[in-house]
Structure formats: C-alpha cells, structure tokens
Design a protein around this motif. Structure first.
Motif, PDB file in Angstrom:
ATOM      1  N   ARG A  26      70.093  37.039  35.939  1.00  0.00           N
ATOM      2  CA  ARG A  26      68.782  37.321  36.522  1.00  0.00           C
ATOM      3  C   ARG A  26      68.894  38.398  37.607  1.00  0.00           C
ATOM      4  O   ARG A  26      68.042  39.294  37.687  1.00  0.00           O
ATOM      5  N   ALA A  27      69.954  38.311  38.411  1.00  0.00           N
ATOM      6  CA  ALA A  27      70.132  39.302  39.474  1.00  0.00           C
ATOM      7  C   ALA A  27      70.354  40.695  38.891  1.00  0.00           C
ATOM      8  O   ALA A  27      69.797  41.688  39.381  1.00  0.00           O
ATOM      9  N   TRP A  28      71.166  40.764  37.838  1.00  0.00           N
ATOM     10  CA  TRP A  28      71.443  42.064  37.231  1.00  0.00           C
ATOM     11  C   TRP A  28      70.183  42.624  36.582  1.00  0.00           C
ATOM     12  O   TRP A  28      69.915  43.831  36.644  1.00  0.00           O
ATOM     13  N   ALA A  29      69.367  41.751  35.965  1.00  0.00           N
ATOM     14  CA  ALA A  29      68.120  42.204  35.342  1.00  0.00           C
ATOM     15  C   ALA A  29      67.166  42.774  36.388  1.00  0.00           C
ATOM     16  O   ALA A  29      66.544  43.836  36.175  1.00  0.00           O
ATOM     17  N   PHE A  30      67.034  42.088  37.535  1.00  0.00           N
ATOM     18  CA  PHE A  30      66.178  42.597  38.609  1.00  0.00           C
ATOM     19  C   PHE A  30      66.697  43.939  39.132  1.00  0.00           C
ATOM     20  O   PHE A  30      65.911  44.850  39.440  1.00  0.00           O
ATOM     21  N   ALA A  31      68.022  44.049  39.238  1.00  0.00           N
ATOM     22  CA  ALA A  31      68.604  45.311  39.705  1.00  0.00           C
ATOM     23  C   ALA A  31      68.293  46.445  38.724  1.00  0.00           C
ATOM     24  O   ALA A  31      67.972  47.570  39.146  1.00  0.00           O
ATOM     25  N   LEU A  32      68.357  46.159  37.425  1.00  0.00           N
ATOM     26  CA  LEU A  32      68.046  47.185  36.425  1.00  0.00           C
ATOM     27  C   LEU A  32      66.576  47.589  36.476  1.00  0.00           C
ATOM     28  O   LEU A  32      66.236  48.772  36.336  1.00  0.00           O
ATOM     29  N   VAL A  33      65.687  46.604  36.675  1.00  0.00           N
ATOM     30  CA  VAL A  33      64.257  46.921  36.793  1.00  0.00           C
ATOM     31  C   VAL A  33      64.026  47.852  37.982  1.00  0.00           C
ATOM     32  O   VAL A  33      63.321  48.865  37.879  1.00  0.00           O
ATOM     33  N   GLY A  34      64.623  47.527  39.125  1.00  0.00           N
ATOM     34  CA  GLY A  34      64.481  48.373  40.302  1.00  0.00           C
ATOM     35  C   GLY A  34      65.036  49.765  40.084  1.00  0.00           C
ATOM     36  O   GLY A  34      64.420  50.774  40.480  1.00  0.00           O
ATOM     37  N   LEU A  35      66.206  49.828  39.450  1.00  0.00           N
ATOM     38  CA  LEU A  35      66.827  51.126  39.168  1.00  0.00           C
ATOM     39  C   LEU A  35      65.943  51.958  38.234  1.00  0.00           C
ATOM     40  O   LEU A  35      65.727  53.151  38.469  1.00  0.00           O
ATOM     41  N   ASP A  36      65.423  51.313  37.197  1.00  0.00           N
ATOM     42  CA  ASP A  36      64.573  52.039  36.247  1.00  0.00           C
ATOM     43  C   ASP A  36      63.295  52.546  36.911  1.00  0.00           C
ATOM     44  O   ASP A  36      62.859  53.679  36.656  1.00  0.00           O
ATOM     45  N   ILE A  37      62.668  51.717  37.754  1.00  0.00           N
ATOM     46  CA  ILE A  37      61.440  52.146  38.435  1.00  0.00           C
ATOM     47  C   ILE A  37      61.705  53.390  39.280  1.00  0.00           C
ATOM     48  O   ILE A  37      60.933  54.355  39.259  1.00  0.00           O
ATOM     49  N   CYS A  38      62.808  53.372  40.018  1.00  0.00           N
ATOM     50  CA  CYS A  38      63.156  54.543  40.854  1.00  0.00           C
ATOM     51  C   CYS A  38      63.351  55.795  40.001  1.00  0.00           C
ATOM     52  O   CYS A  38      62.849  56.882  40.326  1.00  0.00           O
ATOM     53  N   MET A  39      64.074  55.651  38.903  1.00  0.00           N
ATOM     54  CA  MET A  39      64.337  56.808  38.046  1.00  0.00           C
ATOM     55  C   MET A  39      63.073  57.287  37.337  1.00  0.00           C
ATOM     56  O   MET A  39      62.864  58.484  37.154  1.00  0.00           O
ATOM     57  N   PHE A  40      62.192  56.354  36.951  1.00  0.00           N
ATOM     58  CA  PHE A  40      60.931  56.754  36.322  1.00  0.00           C
ATOM     59  C   PHE A  40      60.031  57.492  37.321  1.00  0.00           C
ATOM     60  O   PHE A  40      59.311  58.426  36.955  1.00  0.00           O
ATOM     61  N   LEU A  41      60.051  57.062  38.573  1.00  0.00           N
ATOM     62  CA  LEU A  41      59.294  57.773  39.604  1.00  0.00           C
ATOM     63  C   LEU A  41      59.795  59.206  39.754  1.00  0.00           C
ATOM     64  O   LEU A  41      59.003  60.162  39.842  1.00  0.00           O
ATOM     65  N   VAL A  42      61.117  59.352  39.786  1.00  0.00           N
ATOM     66  CA  VAL A  42      61.710  60.696  39.889  1.00  0.00           C
ATOM     67  C   VAL A  42      61.318  61.541  38.682  1.00  0.00           C
ATOM     68  O   VAL A  42      60.916  62.708  38.818  1.00  0.00           O
ATOM     69  N   ALA A  43      61.411  60.951  37.482  1.00  0.00           N
ATOM     70  CA  ALA A  43      61.100  61.693  36.261  1.00  0.00           C
ATOM     71  C   ALA A  43      59.621  62.078  36.215  1.00  0.00           C
ATOM     72  O   ALA A  43      59.267  63.194  35.806  1.00  0.00           O
ATOM     73  N   SER A  44      58.746  61.143  36.616  1.00  0.00           N
ATOM     74  CA  SER A  44      57.305  61.425  36.595  1.00  0.00           C
ATOM     75  C   SER A  44      56.961  62.559  37.557  1.00  0.00           C
ATOM     76  O   SER A  44      56.201  63.474  37.218  1.00  0.00           O
ATOM     77  N   PHE A  45      57.530  62.519  38.751  1.00  0.00           N
ATOM     78  CA  PHE A  45      57.253  63.562  39.738  1.00  0.00           C
ATOM     79  C   PHE A  45      57.792  64.908  39.261  1.00  0.00           C
ATOM     80  O   PHE A  45      57.123  65.944  39.389  1.00  0.00           O
ATOM     81  N   ALA A  46      58.994  64.904  38.676  1.00  0.00           N
ATOM     82  CA  ALA A  46      59.571  66.163  38.192  1.00  0.00           C
ATOM     83  C   ALA A  46      58.734  66.753  37.064  1.00  0.00           C
ATOM     84  O   ALA A  46      58.543  67.980  36.990  1.00  0.00           O
ATOM     85  N   GLY A  47      58.196  65.877  36.184  1.00  0.00           N
ATOM     86  CA  GLY A  47      57.336  66.367  35.113  1.00  0.00           C
ATOM     87  C   GLY A  47      56.077  67.018  35.649  1.00  0.00           C
ATOM     88  O   GLY A  47      55.626  68.065  35.146  1.00  0.00           O
ATOM     89  N   LEU A  48      55.481  66.422  36.697  1.00  0.00           N
ATOM     90  CA  LEU A  48      54.275  66.994  37.299  1.00  0.00           C
ATOM     91  C   LEU A  48      54.570  68.322  37.992  1.00  0.00           C
ATOM     92  O   LEU A  48      53.735  69.240  37.973  1.00  0.00           O
ATOM     93  N   VAL A  49      55.724  68.412  38.616  1.00  0.00           N
ATOM     94  CA  VAL A  49      56.106  69.669  39.281  1.00  0.00           C
ATOM     95  C   VAL A  49      56.140  70.804  38.274  1.00  0.00           C
ATOM     96  O   VAL A  49      55.631  71.917  38.529  1.00  0.00           O
ATOM     97  N   ILE A  50      56.725  70.551  37.106  1.00  0.00           N
ATOM     98  CA  ILE A  50      56.798  71.595  36.079  1.00  0.00           C
ATOM     99  C   ILE A  50      55.416  71.889  35.507  1.00  0.00           C
ATOM    100  O   ILE A  50      55.041  73.053  35.295  1.00  0.00           O
ATOM    101  N   GLU A  51      54.630  70.830  35.263  1.00  0.00           N
ATOM    102  CA  GLU A  51      53.314  71.025  34.651  1.00  0.00           C
ATOM    103  C   GLU A  51      52.381  71.813  35.564  1.00  0.00           C
ATOM    104  O   GLU A  51      51.686  72.743  35.123  1.00  0.00           O
ATOM    105  N   TYR A  52      52.338  71.435  36.858  1.00  0.00           N
ATOM    106  CA  TYR A  52      51.419  72.092  37.803  1.00  0.00           C
ATOM    107  C   TYR A  52      52.036  73.315  38.471  1.00  0.00           C
ATOM    108  O   TYR A  52      51.365  74.002  39.252  1.00  0.00           O
ATOM    109  N   ARG A  53      53.327  73.529  38.247  1.00  0.00           N
ATOM    110  CA  ARG A  53      54.039  74.682  38.793  1.00  0.00           C
ATOM    111  C   ARG A  53      53.960  74.736  40.316  1.00  0.00           C
ATOM    112  O   ARG A  53      53.782  75.802  40.921  1.00  0.00           O
ATOM    113  N   THR A  54      54.080  73.575  40.921  1.00  0.00           N
ATOM    114  CA  THR A  54      54.119  73.491  42.386  1.00  0.00           C
ATOM    115  C   THR A  54      54.830  72.211  42.780  1.00  0.00           C
ATOM    116  O   THR A  54      54.825  71.228  42.036  1.00  0.00           O
TER     117      THR A  54
END
Length: 479
Positions: A26-54
């Motif tokens: 259970r602890a490892w699963a929660f850690a993976l969820v947290g890790l994935d959320i952080c990485m998805f946030l980074v990926a989402s922001f990077a995608g918007l930076v490229i799309e909006y060019r700013t």
C-alpha cells in the motif's frame, strides 16, 4: 531412427518457475501515485508551454488549472484500470519503461475523445499529444527509476526462508519455489510436526520456545516460515502472534498443492476450510471473447497497413527462387488441435526433403538471401495475420510448435500441454523475453515463460507485449 530423434536431445532441463508479478504494498502504491501526479503535472505544463509558445505562468494558468486536472484524472484512472498500482510484470528497468509507455499510448485515446466532445475545455488535441509525449519521458523515466530503486532495496534485503517438514517434502517445496540469487534457505527436518507441538504449554510458554523448530527459525532470523504440513488449528493463533512480533510471514506449502494452470482460493464452509480450484482468467469465455476482439482490432488494420510490404516480399521471393511464395506448415494450436501456419518462404523449396523435420537455427544454409532478410526483420511472420483473422492464432500467445516436436516435449517437459489452453500467438511473453531463434535445450525455459503468460494473462499484458515487440523488431532484436 525417427526424424525427431535426429534433432531432439535425450533430456531437457526443467526450467525454474518464473517469479510472480511484483505486488505493490500500500505504501509503495501511494508513492507511485504521488510520483505519477508530479510527473503528469510537469508533462502537462511542458505541453502547454510548447502549444502556447510561452512560459509565462500567468498566461498559462487558466488552461493549466482546467486541463491538468482532467489530464491527470484520466491518466490515473487508466493506470489504475491497467493494474499499474497493483503489480508490475517488468523483469527489468527497460521493461518498466516499456509497459508505462504502452499504458500512456493507450490512454491518449480517451483523452482525445474527451477534448473533442467538450470543446469548452481550454486545451487542443495538439496540447494533449504534446503533454503525452512529455509524459512518456517524465512518467516512463520516473517509473523506470523507481523500479531500479526497488531492485536495489530488494538486493540489500535478501529473503531468508525457513522450511519446516519431513526431509523429502522440504526438498519438493524448495524445488518449486522461485528462489532467486541471494535468497537464503534454512531446512528444518521435522518428521512429525504434530508431535512437535503436542506437548507445548500455550499458557506458560509465551515465545513458544518449547517448539524446537520454531525457536530455531526465530533465532536464525527468517522472514518467511513455510510449513509442509498443516498445524493443529489450536496452535496457529499463538504461532501467528509470536511470528507477527518478529515480522515473520507464516504459510503452508503442501508439496501436492502447486501453481498449475488453474487458480486456487481459500473459502470456509462452517469450520471447514476449502481449497477451491477454478479456471484461470485467460481460459474463461469472457477472456476468450475479449482477446478475440482485441485480435481482430489489431489484425484487420495490420493486414491493410502491411499489404504493400507483403506484396513486395512476395514478388522478391518469386523472382529469387520461384514458387511457392507462402510456406505452410502444420503446427499445434489451442487444445492440441493442428492447423497450417502461414509464413513467407525463407528457405529453398523442399528444404527438408532429405533431412526431415529440423529445428530452426541461426545461419541455416538452407535460407535464401531474401529469406535471410525477411527473417532478420521478422517480415516472414506477416502472413500469420491471416491465421489470426481466421481464428487459428492470436496476436499474443505461446509460439506454436510442430507436432513432431510437441510430442517429444510432452514426454520430456511436465506441464507442456498447459500452454495449449490458449491460442498460440504471432508474438508472446517468451518471444519478447528470449531470443527468437532458440536452442532445443532452451525449450524448458520457454515453457516457463509461456506458463507465466497463461497464469497471469490480462488485456494490458497483451498490449504491452505488442508494444515491446514493435519496438524491438524495429531495432532488429527479434532476429
């Protein structure tokens, strides 16, 4: 002397069973969820930076707050449905990356549907695709790193298993376990377990030191205690209490109760415990229907996409060595039924007319120049798409063998027929974890991979194998 005696060794070594998928705590699963959320946030922001060019956060904030929540929620649901927070099939860091990327690619489809239907969401389909590309690097890389960390922690804490029982039964249990390098095993030979606990005073002997084998297992520092016999019920609560204090896992391991191609569950009827066998998920009508739909969903478009390549291959074969272009060979399929497998002919006509059935090998001098190229690139397997459409094969499954070899393997390898509980495949779990062309002595190891696939099948496992096959064929690993 028969043809099979010319090519098969007298004995084939039994392969060690493959380890079951790693189940996350259970602890490892929660850690993976947290890790994935952080990485998805980074990926989402990077995608918007490229799309909006700013990279101006004030400009991106409205789109980021709306799209990222939907983006992350959909990904988390997809990952949860695929079991990525329950278990890992990955045998290596690279595999962990492969399987994460496969889930990401599949998860793009529902996202594109959501953003297409709901036009008010302030993100375009281009933004989704860009974010998904960044997620491949961010989430896939983070998952691969987590896999490496987990392997490092496991290597620093090797398992210590104590097996208690009569000598011969201990040996049978130890042979059936998946004992990896570094695991330590203590064998405690107790001819009569019942008599060893009969005289113990449960009221006065709190640590149960009067039980010699239990005292020895505790002193040795085992983390797992396996009993080849079932203990008297009145003793078990006390054993479990002391074992819990020492963080020792207790389990019964009757040698006759082993993992074959069926699942086991424990239920109770009154005070009686029942061990109930049932079909594996891969063998149920629902799974067969789902797998058939997936096969048609992949095979029909593949037949259309690869039609020009197959036409060129057919012309090249015809020009070099004449007819026939296709090679038909009898193979053993589901439930032992035979069928004719289709391949592009890669050898000279009548290659086995003087030798009889011969096991395929690397550098076979019977192979034509065009055939060598087709084999190296795995293009010779493309006609099997039509075997899939006809229902004789699946896209993913154990590779089918010729009847002459199957008859020998049945004799030499226990459980060999269990691989025939599912349709054979163009590619498979053994295909992506071993070389394409194997030595005969490796048939036992291939069987262990095939049995793992039958026992642990899931739609996501099939999709992962398809993705890994595509990547590794691209780099000619399958040759």
């Amino acid at each position: 002397m028969s043809a099979s005696e010319n090519v098969l060794p007298l004995t084939l070594s039994r392969a060690k069973p493959q380890a079951a998928p790693f189940l996350y705590s259970r602890a490892w699963a929660f850690a993976l969820v947290g890790l994935d959320i952080c990485m998805f946030l980074v990926a989402s922001f990077a995608g918007l930076v490229i799309e909006y060019r700013t990279s101006n956060f004030d400009v991106l904030w409205p789109a980021f707050t709306h799209s990222s929540i939907i983006f992350i929620c959909i990904w988390l649901v997809v990952f949860e449905r695929f079991g990525l927070y329950k278990r890992s099939f990955a045998l290596s860091v690279k595999d962990e990356f492969y399987y994460t990327v496969a889930a990401l690619i599949i998860g793009v489809l529902p996202q594109l549907m959501v953003y297409t239907i709901f036009h008010r969401i302030p993100i375009s389909r281009l933004g989704v695709l860009l974010s998904a590309l960044f997620a491949i690097a961010a989430v896939g890389g983070a998952r691969a790193l987590a896999h490496a960390v987990r392997n490092g922690l496991k290597a620093r804490r090797p398992r210590r298993i104590a097996i208690v029982g009569a000598g011969e039964r201990i040996g049978l249990v130890a042979e059936s376990l998946n004992i990896v390098d570094g695991t330590e095993v203590l064998r405690l030979d107790v001819p009569d377990i019942d008599s060893s606990v009969r005289a113990v005073n449960l009221g006065e002997d709190a640590p149960l030191d009067e039980i010699d084998w239990f005292r020895a297992a505790k002193a040795w520092g085992c983390d797992t205690l396996l009993l080849t016999e079932v203990l008297p019920p009145h003793v078990m609560p006390h054993i479990l209490e002391v074992a819990a204090q020492r963080h020792i896992r207790v389990a019964f391991a009757p040698p006759r109760v082993q993992c074959h191609a069926y699942s086991l569950t424990l239920t109770t009827d009154g005070h009686q415990a029942l061990i109930v066998p049932s079909q594996l998920r891969a063998c149920t009508p629902y799974a067969r229907l789902l797998k058939r739909l997936l096969d048609l969903f992949v095979a029909i478009p593949a037949a259309l996409v690869f039609a020009p390549i197959m036409a060129v291959a057919a012309i090249a074969i015809r020009l070099e060595s004449g007819s026939p272009v296709l090679f038909r060979q009898q193979r053993v399929g589901r439930m032992g039924r035979t069928f004719d497998i289709l391949k592009f002919r890669s050898m000279k006509p009548d290659a086995e007319s003087s030798t009889g059935p011969v096991w395929a090998s690397v550098g076979d001098d019977r192979t034509t120049k065009v055939g060598a190229f087709l084999r190296r690139t795995s293009l010779d397997e493309l006609p099997q798409i039509f075997n899939v459409i006809r229902g004789e094969m699946s896209v993913v499954g154990p590779r089918p063998e010729r009847p002459v070899f199957v008859n020998e393997f049945r004799r030499l390898l226990p459980r060999y027929d269990e691989r025939h509980l599912v349709r054979p495949g163009i590619t498979g779990w053994s295909h992506v974890n071993m070389r394409r062309v194997l030595q005969l002595t490796e048939a036992g190891e291939r069987l262990s991979y095939d049995l793992f696939y039958v026992e642990h099948w899931s739609p996501f496992l099939d999709l992962s194998v398809i993705f890994k096959t595509a990547v590794e064929v691209l780099f000619h690993r399958a040759a």
